[in-house]
Design an enzyme around this catalytic site. Structure first.
Site, mmCIF file in Angstrom:
data_model
loop_
_atom_site.group_PDB
_atom_site.id
_atom_site.type_symbol
_atom_site.label_atom_id
_atom_site.label_comp_id
_atom_site.label_asym_id
_atom_site.label_seq_id
_atom_site.Cartn_x
_atom_site.Cartn_y
_atom_site.Cartn_z
ATOM 1 N N ASP A 103 91.929 -14.090 -44.681
ATOM 2 C CA ASP A 103 91.398 -13.075 -43.782
ATOM 3 C C ASP A 103 91.764 -13.469 -42.352
ATOM 4 O OD1 ASP A 103 89.915 -10.747 -43.163
ATOM 5 O OD2 ASP A 103 88.214 -11.981 -42.589
ATOM 6 N N ASP A 151 90.041 -12.052 -38.971
ATOM 7 C CA ASP A 151 88.866 -12.223 -38.097
ATOM 8 C C ASP A 151 87.837 -13.136 -38.758
ATOM 9 O OD1 ASP A 151 89.536 -10.430 -35.871
ATOM 10 O OD2 ASP A 151 89.455 -8.871 -37.392
ATOM 11 N N ASP A 154 85.705 -15.499 -44.538
ATOM 12 C CA ASP A 154 84.457 -15.904 -43.882
ATOM 13 C C ASP A 154 83.269 -15.089 -44.365
ATOM 14 O OD1 ASP A 154 85.555 -13.563 -42.428
ATOM 15 O OD2 ASP A 154 83.805 -13.854 -41.141
#
Length: 259
Positions: free
Chosen positions: A13, A15, A209
């Site tokens: 990922d 961000d 995250d």
């Protein structure tokens, strides 16, 4: 997990893993550099459908992260791939930005508000009541409802913003029709991404995250999963989910030596 094949390709990922509010997370540059030097297939993923691959390449380069255009995969591209497989050469009424409209143009879709096959909802910073009203009427008239991703909020320097999932809920309430979400946590986004780089899930890893999107999508796609604690999911939240990542690490810096 001890009998898994060695990791030969990586999906991560963007961000919360590589960058946070426009600033690279420590270790991100070393991770990307190591990936490029290794020659291993990899993709940087984002559920955000606003930007094209070229836009994101330029944004990451300005932050000091050199990610080739072909190594970027977005929910807009996953949506376009899905629609191209489902109904080649179709038509769509689109609420979104260049990332989504470009992806649909590239597969030969006609963008129209006249009897479209689909209403496609993506991310935009300028959701308008007029556009949402048109989407509701087209869906009521028979257009199929597709969304790039289910994220209900998105980040900004001023705080959370309403995102695709929130607007989709409004349209669903008005039409009674549930959309099909192409982006994470739908494993479709991971599988189409893996296919673009010629990778196999059994020898691939997903870094994210968020437990509810990144890790869940990775698990459902059959990949090894790493949760980094530099984004939305906090350490104390991990055990509240009915599934677990393969490993939990502090940040992307802890994964550099695994490449």
């Amino acid at each position: 997990m001890s009998d898994r094949r060695p990791i030969e390709s990586w999906l991560t990922d963007m961000d919360g893993v590589l960058i946070h509010e426009g600033v690279p997370i420590p270790g991100a540059d070393a991770f990307v550099k190591k990936l490029r030097e290794s020659g291993r297939p990899f993709l940087v993923l984002t559920n955000n459908s606003i930007y094209t691959q070229r836009d994101l390449h330029a944004r990451l380069r300005r932050m000091g992260l050199e990610v080739p255009i072909e190594n970027i995969w977005t929910s807009a591209l996953a949506t376009a791939k899905f629609l191209d497989d489902q109904r080649p050469g179709g038509s769509a009424y689109v609420i979104g930005e260049a990332g989504l409209t470009t992806a649909l143009h590239d597969i030969g879709y006609i963008l129209t508000d006249h009897d479209p096959d689909y209403v496609v909802l993506g991310e935009t910073r300028t959701y308008s009541f007029e556009a949402m009203t048109k989407a509701v009427r087209l869906i009521n008239a028979g257009a199929r409802f597709i969304c790039t991703n289910p994220d209900e909020t998105g980040p900004s320097t001023e705080g959370p913003l309403p995102a695709t999932g929130a607007v989709a809920a409004l349209i669903t309430k008005a039409t009674g029709k549930q959309p099909y979400f192409a982006g994470k946590p739908n494993p479709l986004m991971m599988r189409t991404g893996l296919n673009t780089i010629g990778a196999h899930s059994e020898s691939s890893a997903m870094i994210g995250d968020r437990m509810d999107t990144d890790v869940l999508a990775g698990i459902e796609a059959g990949m090894k999963t790493y949760l980094v604690l530099t984004g939305l999911t906090r350490p104390e939240q991990v055990e509240s989910f009915p599934y677990r990542p393969s490993e939990v690490v502090d940040s992307i810096a802890d994964i550099v030596d695994l490449v």
